[in-house]
Design an enzyme around this catalytic site. Structure first.
Site, mmCIF file in Angstrom:
data_model
loop_
_atom_site.group_PDB
_atom_site.id
_atom_site.type_symbol
_atom_site.label_atom_id
_atom_site.label_comp_id
_atom_site.label_asym_id
_atom_site.label_seq_id
_atom_site.Cartn_x
_atom_site.Cartn_y
_atom_site.Cartn_z
ATOM 1 N N HIS A 195 -3.464 -6.851 -0.303
ATOM 2 C CA HIS A 195 -4.594 -5.927 -0.190
ATOM 3 C C HIS A 195 -4.780 -5.479 1.261
ATOM 4 O O HIS A 195 -5.181 -4.349 1.521
ATOM 5 C CB HIS A 195 -5.880 -6.583 -0.711
ATOM 6 C CG HIS A 195 -5.895 -6.737 -2.204
ATOM 7 N ND1 HIS A 195 -6.937 -6.334 -2.991
ATOM 8 C CD2 HIS A 195 -4.966 -7.234 -3.064
ATOM 9 C CE1 HIS A 195 -6.666 -6.586 -4.263
ATOM 10 N NE2 HIS A 195 -5.476 -7.143 -4.323
ATOM 11 N N ASP B 82 -12.621 -2.703 -0.643
ATOM 12 C CA ASP B 82 -11.662 -3.075 -1.677
ATOM 13 C C ASP B 82 -12.379 -3.122 -3.023
ATOM 14 O O ASP B 82 -13.489 -3.686 -3.125
ATOM 15 C CB ASP B 82 -11.109 -4.465 -1.310
ATOM 16 C CG ASP B 82 -9.884 -4.854 -2.105
ATOM 17 O OD1 ASP B 82 -9.877 -4.659 -3.326
ATOM 18 O OD2 ASP B 82 -8.943 -5.361 -1.482
ATOM 19 N N GLN C 21 9.569 -7.161 5.417
ATOM 20 C CA GLN C 21 10.063 -6.538 4.164
ATOM 21 C C GLN C 21 10.437 -5.062 4.315
ATOM 22 O O GLN C 21 11.412 -4.602 3.729
ATOM 23 C CB GLN C 21 9.043 -6.715 3.038
ATOM 24 C CG GLN C 21 9.512 -6.086 1.726
ATOM 25 C CD GLN C 21 8.907 -6.710 0.502
ATOM 26 O OE1 GLN C 21 9.023 -7.914 0.293
ATOM 27 N NE2 GLN C 21 8.273 -5.911 -0.308
HETATM 28 C C1 UDX Z 1 -0.846 -8.337 -5.376
HETATM 29 C C2 UDX Z 1 -0.435 -7.678 -6.699
HETATM 30 O O1 UDX Z 1 0.747 -8.193 -7.244
HETATM 31 C C3 UDX Z 1 -0.382 -6.182 -6.570
HETATM 32 O O2 UDX Z 1 0.084 -5.567 -7.729
HETATM 33 C C4 UDX Z 1 -1.738 -5.716 -6.204
HETATM 34 O O3 UDX Z 1 -1.878 -4.363 -6.345
HETATM 35 C C5 UDX Z 1 -1.970 -6.226 -4.811
HETATM 36 O O4 UDX Z 1 -1.972 -7.639 -4.829
HETATM 37 P P1 UDX Z 1 1.285 -9.364 -4.130
HETATM 38 O O5 UDX Z 1 1.529 -10.209 -5.318
HETATM 39 O O6 UDX Z 1 1.048 -10.020 -2.848
HETATM 40 O O7 UDX Z 1 0.114 -8.332 -4.365
HETATM 41 O O8 UDX Z 1 2.590 -8.432 -4.003
HETATM 42 P P2 UDX Z 1 2.772 -7.020 -3.352
HETATM 43 O O9 UDX Z 1 1.780 -6.048 -3.851
HETATM 44 O O10 UDX Z 1 4.184 -6.670 -3.567
HETATM 45 O O11 UDX Z 1 2.491 -7.246 -1.795
HETATM 46 C C6 UDX Z 1 3.257 -8.089 -0.977
HETATM 47 C C7 UDX Z 1 3.273 -7.523 0.423
HETATM 48 O O12 UDX Z 1 3.815 -8.507 1.298
HETATM 49 C C8 UDX Z 1 4.145 -6.277 0.561
HETATM 50 O O13 UDX Z 1 3.493 -5.307 1.331
HETATM 51 C C9 UDX Z 1 5.402 -6.770 1.270
HETATM 52 O O14 UDX Z 1 5.998 -5.830 2.142
HETATM 53 C C10 UDX Z 1 4.864 -7.944 2.065
HETATM 54 N N1 UDX Z 1 5.930 -8.957 2.284
HETATM 55 C C11 UDX Z 1 6.434 -9.675 1.244
HETATM 56 C C12 UDX Z 1 6.393 -9.139 3.569
HETATM 57 O O15 UDX Z 1 5.959 -8.478 4.514
HETATM 58 N N2 UDX Z 1 7.375 -10.076 3.773
HETATM 59 C C13 UDX Z 1 7.912 -10.825 2.775
HETATM 60 O O16 UDX Z 1 8.786 -11.649 3.050
HETATM 61 C C14 UDX Z 1 7.417 -10.619 1.461
#
Ligand code: UDX
Length: 451
Positions: free
Chosen positions: A18, A108, A330
């Site tokens: 978020h 949010d 990422q």
């Molecule tokens: C959750 C929900 O899954 C998502 O659908 C919702 O809308 C927001 O909250 P999350 O499970 O954390 O999020 O996954 P994601 O939405 O993919 O966010 C992960 C974030 O962490 C991404 O921005 C990704 O770039 C970052 N990340 C992940 C890193 O910077 N490094 C990593 O090694 C892994």
């Protein structure tokens, strides 16, 4: 005469998925001349690894300044509402007293009580949804009683959406039982006062979800402003805009990027399930052996807390073929030419990031909204495939191997790469001068300045 510089206060729910999109939106607003104060909880601020220098950060309290580890949502959420309302009010008044009054609170959707704080203070409010428009529409229909739970049919028809199987719906809709407090928050509280907000921001872009955006915009003041990917990856507009800027975990950037630099083009499978998804031990094992048996290199993000689930000696035995890191940069990884595909839990940020950077996906959704994105990635955006679990919900090693081959090789893979290029271009266009998300952001800023 000096023109008034509008001031927004932006408050995300304190988890990485978020923080990232809301922080990036904050930077975009700053780029358009708006002053932004980004607010986080005290505990989070003290534990972050790094804060972007370009953002002014202030803190409020969720009532757990020493951390909320082990506190269940049923207890956490009401306390956050109570203490958060008080401390957010104090913060807005403090900024006002110091000559920096707030014109708009962008909160949010997981913190719907911020709307009441804004109204009490006579400040305008914009609600920010970190999910896709499709998922927002599904929750909207459930909340309004237009889609009745428990589901009676195996397939549902919702305006603006293609027919969806129950298994394609978010877990809080298809099976709300196991997490009642989170289901209530996600499906109902987010939607409760949506009509009362002055603005509704969705992290998506028009061409990606055209039909459903069109449908929702008829009934609500929706503004699509995404993808909220740092613009250096897409448009090269904001020079200091490297990564998102408020990391809860320290990325192993050097080790990771120098390892990728040694790999040839499109030869690496990137695997990440973070930040909230946890895999069962059996699933970790199957994934590990599937990756090891494939003919491609792999880069796998395994959180420290999860690493004990890896098979014994796996790291040692796969040395050279695979690199396991606890957290990575990422966006840099997805933008790297060595990456051929992304095995992902399909969190909305990861999905949007892969889509915007043109990386084919293999979806392994775990819970919440992820099944819906896996469905859209495969059938609507045609940018990847979904790894099919067995009757126990485990994706077996041979299935993982087959999925990697399908996406990396052959006709289906070619088609997916063609579509990936198309979505990458459309994402960039949405943010470019005159693109739909750029126009929506500018329109918001101009309304904010005018009134
Ligand atoms: C959750 C929900 O899954 C998502 O659908 C919702 O809308 C927001 O909250 P999350 O499970 O954390 O999020 O996954 P994601 O939405 O993919 O966010 C992960 C974030 O962490 C991404 O921005 C990704 O770039 C970052 N990340 C992940 C890193 O910077 N490094 C990593 O090694 C892994």
């Amino acid at each position: 005469m000096e023109t008034h510089r509008a001031h927004c206060l932006i408050l995300p729910y304190p988890v990485q998925g978020h923080i990232n999109p809301m922080l990036q939106f904050a930077k975009r607003l700053q780029h358009e001349g708006v002053k932004v104060t980004f607010a986080t909880t005290k505990f989070l601020f003290e534990t972050v690894d790094e804060v972007s220098a370009s953002i002014s950060v202030e803190t409020i309290s969720d009532g757990y300044d020493e951390g909320a580890n082990g506190i269940v949502q049923k207890i956490y959420l009401p306390r956050f509402q109570k203490v958060g309302s008080e401390t957010l009010t104090e913060l807005v008044l403090k900024l006002q007293d110091s000559g920096r009054p707030i014109d708009c609170i962008i909160y949010d959707a997981f913190l719907p009580w911020c709307l009441d704080v804004a109204k009490d203070l006579g400040v305008r409010a914009g609600v920010f949804f970190t999910q896709s428009c499709v998922v927002n529409n599904i929750y909207y229909h459930v909340h309004k009683g237009l889609l009745k739970l428990p589901l009676e049919a195996t397939e549902v028809d919702i305006p603006g959406l293609p027919p969806l199987l129950a298994s394609d719906l978010p877990s809080f809709v298809s099976n709300p039982g196991p997490y009642p407090a989170t289901s209530q928050l996600v499906v109902h509280d987010q939607m409760e006062k949506i009509e009362e907000a002055d603005w509704i921001f969705f992290n998506t872009f028009y061409r990606l979800e055209e039909k459903v955006i069109h449908w929702m915009a008829k009934i609500l003041p929706v503004k699509t402003i995404g993808p909220t990917i740092p613009s250096m990856y897409l448009e090269k507009r904001l020079e200091d805009d490297k990564q998102y800027g408020l990391n809860l975990f320290k990325p192993m950037t050097n080790a990771c990027m120098s390892w990728l630099n040694e790999r040839s083009i499109s030869s690496v499978v990137y695997v990440s399930f973070r930040s909230l998804a946890k895999l069962e031990v059996k699933q970790m094992e199957e994934l590990a052996w599937g990756l090891r048996a494939s003919s491609y290199h792999f880069l796998w993000v395994v959180r420290e807390s999860e690493s004990k689930k890896l098979p014994k000696d796996f790291v040692k035995e796969t040395f050279g073929k695979g690199l396991i890191i606890s957290w990575g940069p990422q966006l840099d990884v997805l933008a790297h030419k060595s990456i051929g595909c992304f095995i992902t839990h399909c969190g909305w940020n990861s999905t949007l990031e892969a889509l915007s950077l043109g990386v084919p996906m293999i979806g392994m959704p775990q819970w919440t909204d992820q099944s819906t994105y896996a469905k859209f990635v495969k059938d609507i955006w045609k940018m990847g495939i979904k790894a099919q679990p067995d009757e126990n919900g485990i994706v077996r090693r041979d299935v993982i191997g087959q999925c990697i081959s399908i996406v990396m090789e052959g006709e289906i893979g070619q088609e997916i790469r063609k579509n990936a290029k198309k979505w990458k271009d459309l994402a960039r266009q949405a943010l470019e001068e005159g693109g739909s998300s750029d126009e929506n952001t500018k329109d918001f800023v101009s309304k904010l300045i005018q009134s």
